[in-house]
Design an enzyme around this catalytic site. Structure first.
Site, PDB file in Angstrom:
ATOM      1  N   TYR A   1       7.354   1.338  -4.495  1.00 38.32           N
ATOM      2  CA  TYR A   1       6.833  -0.176  -3.933  1.00 38.32           C
ATOM      3  C   TYR A   1       5.600  -0.239  -3.152  1.00 38.32           C
ATOM      4  O   TYR A   1       4.907   0.792  -2.660  1.00 38.32           O
ATOM      5  CB  TYR A   1       8.174  -0.935  -3.507  1.00 38.32           C
ATOM      6  CG  TYR A   1       8.592  -0.643  -2.228  1.00 38.32           C
ATOM      7  CD1 TYR A   1       8.316   0.378  -1.486  1.00 38.32           C
ATOM      8  CD2 TYR A   1       9.992  -1.300  -1.975  1.00 38.32           C
ATOM      9  CE1 TYR A   1       9.063   0.602  -0.227  1.00 38.32           C
ATOM     10  CE2 TYR A   1      10.669  -0.969  -0.790  1.00 38.32           C
ATOM     11  CZ  TYR A   1      10.192   0.054   0.191  1.00 38.32           C
ATOM     12  OH  TYR A   1      10.652   0.128   1.362  1.00 38.32           O
ATOM     13  N   GLU A   2       5.177  -1.309  -3.119  1.00 38.12           N
ATOM     14  CA  GLU A   2       3.870  -1.661  -2.871  1.00 38.12           C
ATOM     15  C   GLU A   2       2.762  -0.942  -3.169  1.00 38.12           C
ATOM     16  O   GLU A   2       1.607  -0.641  -2.697  1.00 38.12           O
ATOM     17  CB  GLU A   2       3.700  -1.546  -1.069  1.00 38.12           C
ATOM     18  CG  GLU A   2       4.896  -2.187  -0.392  1.00 38.12           C
ATOM     19  CD  GLU A   2       4.920  -3.556  -0.598  1.00 38.12           C
ATOM     20  OE1 GLU A   2       3.833  -4.052  -1.171  1.00 38.12           O
ATOM     21  OE2 GLU A   2       6.118  -4.287  -0.259  1.00 38.12           O
ATOM     22  N   GLY A   3       2.857  -0.722  -4.750  1.00 39.19           N
ATOM     23  CA  GLY A   3       1.969  -0.068  -5.281  1.00 39.19           C
ATOM     24  C   GLY A   3       2.299   1.335  -5.575  1.00 39.19           C
ATOM     25  O   GLY A   3       2.192   2.317  -4.666  1.00 39.19           O
TER      26      GLY A   3
ATOM     27  N   ARG B   1       1.757  -1.329   3.022  1.00 39.26           N
ATOM     28  CA  ARG B   1       1.522  -0.105   2.819  1.00 39.26           C
ATOM     29  C   ARG B   1       1.543   1.040   3.735  1.00 39.26           C
ATOM     30  O   ARG B   1       1.981   2.213   3.857  1.00 39.26           O
ATOM     31  CB  ARG B   1       0.124   0.167   1.901  1.00 39.26           C
ATOM     32  CG  ARG B   1       0.374  -0.362   0.455  1.00 39.26           C
ATOM     33  CD  ARG B   1      -1.029  -0.589  -0.300  1.00 39.26           C
ATOM     34  NE  ARG B   1      -1.129  -0.779  -1.597  1.00 39.26           N
ATOM     35  CZ  ARG B   1      -1.846  -1.196  -2.452  1.00 39.26           C
ATOM     36  NH1 ARG B   1      -3.170  -1.090  -2.138  1.00 39.26           N
ATOM     37  NH2 ARG B   1      -1.804  -1.700  -3.768  1.00 39.26           N
TER      38      ARG B   1
END
Length: 601
Positions: A440-442, A296
């Site tokens: 992406y990555e949350g 992140r």
């Protein structure tokens, strides 16, 4: 054709002057990061990014990756050769532990290099970037045997790494995963299932790919409490370190994406692949979050990186393109028209970009310093304080950094007018590549809820209170510095807006959790605005000191002060509007029934 020059002068200013990295020379690893070493790493890393990687960016976008019938994947022309140069130069080893072949230098330098690489070629940068996250997880949770077997060659980038979370039916809700891990007699597990959206999942640039895979063992709870983490190599690694047989993991297809075409985003099929558990059974999510948090922060840097390269090209175009006359009269009467740089609306977009990119760079590098202090500060109290702060800041770096990064990229496309929409100018790629970073990555909605639903209340709100105390003290100190009083006062007002919004959440979110959900995105942006305000106050203070000392680089420091004043004037007032949005609650947001959203025929 777009161009890129690494912002080396600005990176050196932040690292050597604002952060004063040399003052941490008593801590492990920092003693090597002298100003001369920092200058060399920044200069050479920037040169490599601009001269080797940037020319491949468009090639990667146009060619993409190719999957073959046997499931193998080849990367775009020039990528493998560039990765060989990247590996041979040791760029991936800078901030990794010396114990496993790294250089052991601060993450601050690693983050600066990540920005340069991602600006030059985001798709390329994802191959070593995902590897860094896998390395972090193995360092934290792997057994000594796993560390010795995998880390040296992952850190050297002879092997790369991935993270395998998402499945066709589940993304954020990982408790729903179906991939199974059945014990074998030899202590390994047979991994079976399908994972999607796996960045760098298969390629031709490294001898082996080490997949970190979430799966469930037989009888595990059907929730996030039943997830375990496994290391699953593409090729089995023998006891002597040599590569053995091909494992049962293959690339079923490459996703057709909007951007980052040069990165192989794969569907990976696991068919009884051999894997080994990392950490404890059913505790895999904890290990994976170490990797996700590292990723992140890297994605936040991607938001900055695309804004930076788009900004550079926007400035170049605005200085060259001639349309109309300045509102105050012709700036170049001898020419048929003035450069569009003279028009206030173009200036607005360029100044917004300059203020964001330089402020966000400072934020990311300060975040990197907090990562270092989490592990290397002298006292346990200092380590815990740094850990709490970077935990609080991670969703802001990722969420705010990528939302604004995408906005800046589209604004720089706007500077080009119609040419910005034409592929040959390259601005379209920056916009398309920047878009994924919000997802992406949350997704950024998840980041906002992580910030507001978890991080604000964690440990009784200790982290946010520490942040308020830190920024309050720096505002108070700045008020006594000539030329900084007005900027400090404006930041103080914005901080007050954030404190008030925090209190409103405390008073209202418990009785109606939708109030928190409705305001989380706004709060994340408010915190990003205030934190960049802190970065600009710090940079303004440093610039003021350098000018007072008679520095020869007068134009650079005066530019910093002018941009700081712009940020305080044009960005900070948004904090008040965001507070009012938060305090409007969720009633009007949730009022309409589902049927009201249907379009009538």
């Amino acid at each position: 054709m777009p161009t890129y020059t690494a912002p080396a002068r600005d990176a050196r200013f932040i690292i050597n002057e604002m952060l004063d990295l040399a003052s941490y020379g008593n801590l492990p690893g920092f003693e090597m990061a002298t100003p001369d070493v920092v200058d060399a790493v920044i200069s050479e890393g920037g040169k490599f990014s601009a001269e080797v990687l940037a020319p491949l960016n468009r090639i990667g976008d146009e060619e993409g990756c190719t999957r073959h019938e046997d499931g193998s994947v080849t990367t775009p022309k020039g990528f493998k050769e560039a990765f060989d140069q990247f590996r041979e130069a040791g760029w991936g080893t800078v901030a990794h532990p010396e114990e496993f072949g790294g250089q052991g230098m601060p993450h601050v330098l690693g983050f600066a290099l990540e920005e340069f690489i991602s600006s030059a070629n985001q798709a390329f940068g994802m191959y070593p970037g995902l590897t860094n996250g896998a390395v972090s997880a193995l360092i934290a949770q792997g057994s000594q045997e796993q560390k010795e077997k995998y880390l040296p060659k992952m850190i050297s980038n002879e092997w790369t790494g991935t993270m395998n979370l998402t499945e066709p039916h589940c993304g954020t809700d990982l408790g729903m995963i179906r991939t199974k891990a059945v014990p074998n007699d030899d202590g390994s597990y047979a991994i079976t299932g399908t994972k999607i959206f796996i960045s760098a999942g298969e390629h031709d640039m490294a001898d082996n790919i080490i997949h970190l895979v979430l799966a469930k063992t037989p009888g595990a709870p059907d929730s996030t409490k039943g997830i375990s983490l496994f290391v699953v190599p593409k090729f089995i690694v023998e006891d002597d370190g040599s590569l053995g047989e091909r494992n049962g993991v293959t690339c079923g297809s490459i996703e057709e994406k909007m951007g980052i075409h040069g990165n192989a985003t794969c569907v990976l099929n696991y068919d009884g692949a051999k894997g080994w558990m990392v950490g404890e059974e059913n505790k895999g999510l904890k290990a994976m979050f170490i990797m996700m948090n590292a990723a992140r922060l890297g994605v936040g840097i991607q938001g900055l990186s695309q804004a930076e390269v788009a900004y550079q090209n926007g400035v170049t175009y605005a200085l060259d393109r001639r349309q109309g006359r300045a509102l105050t009269g012709p700036s170049e009467p001898e020419a048929q028209a003035d450069p569009i740089f003279v028009h206030p609306d173009v200036r607005r977009m360029l100044m917004d970009a300059k203020a964001f990119t330089e402020g966000m760079r400072a934020f990311c590098l300060w975040g990197a310093l907090l990562v270092d202090l989490t592990h290397k500060a002298q006292t346990e109290e200092e380590r815990q304080e740094a850990d709490a702060l970077i935990g609080l800041m991670t969703p802001v770096i990722k969420g705010y950094g990528t939302d604004k990064g995408y906005e800046i990229a589209t604004n720089m496309q706007q500077v080009y007018g119609g040419h910005g929409y034409i592929e040959e100018w390259g601005m379209s790629q920056f916009v398309r590549d920047a878009r994924i970073a919000q997802i992406y990555e949350g997704t950024n909605g998840v980041q906002a809820m992580d910030l507001c639903g978890r991080k604000l209340a964690q440990n009784g709100g200790a982290a946010i209170q520490a942040f308020f105390k830190l920024i309050g003290e720096e505002i108070a100190a700045a008020k006594d510095v000539d030329g900084l009083g007005d900027m400090a006062g404006k930041l103080e007002k914005a901080l007050g807006e954030q404190q008030a919004a925090t209190m409103w959440f405390m008073q209202n979110a418990m009785q109606n959790p939708n109030h928190l959900g409705a305001g989380a995105h706004h709060y994340m942006h408010m915190m990003g605005i205030v934190t960049l305000g802190l970065m600009w106050l710090r940079m303004a203070k440093t610039a003021t000191e350098r000018l007072a000392s008679g520095s020869e680089d007068k134009a650079f420091y005066e530019g910093k002060l002018a941009t700081a004043r712009y940020y305080m004037d044009r960005y900070l007032p948004d904090a008040g509007a965001l507070r009012r949005k938060i305090e409007s609650g969720s009633d009007s947001l949730m009022a309409l029934g589902e049927e009201a959203f249907a379009t009538a025929a």
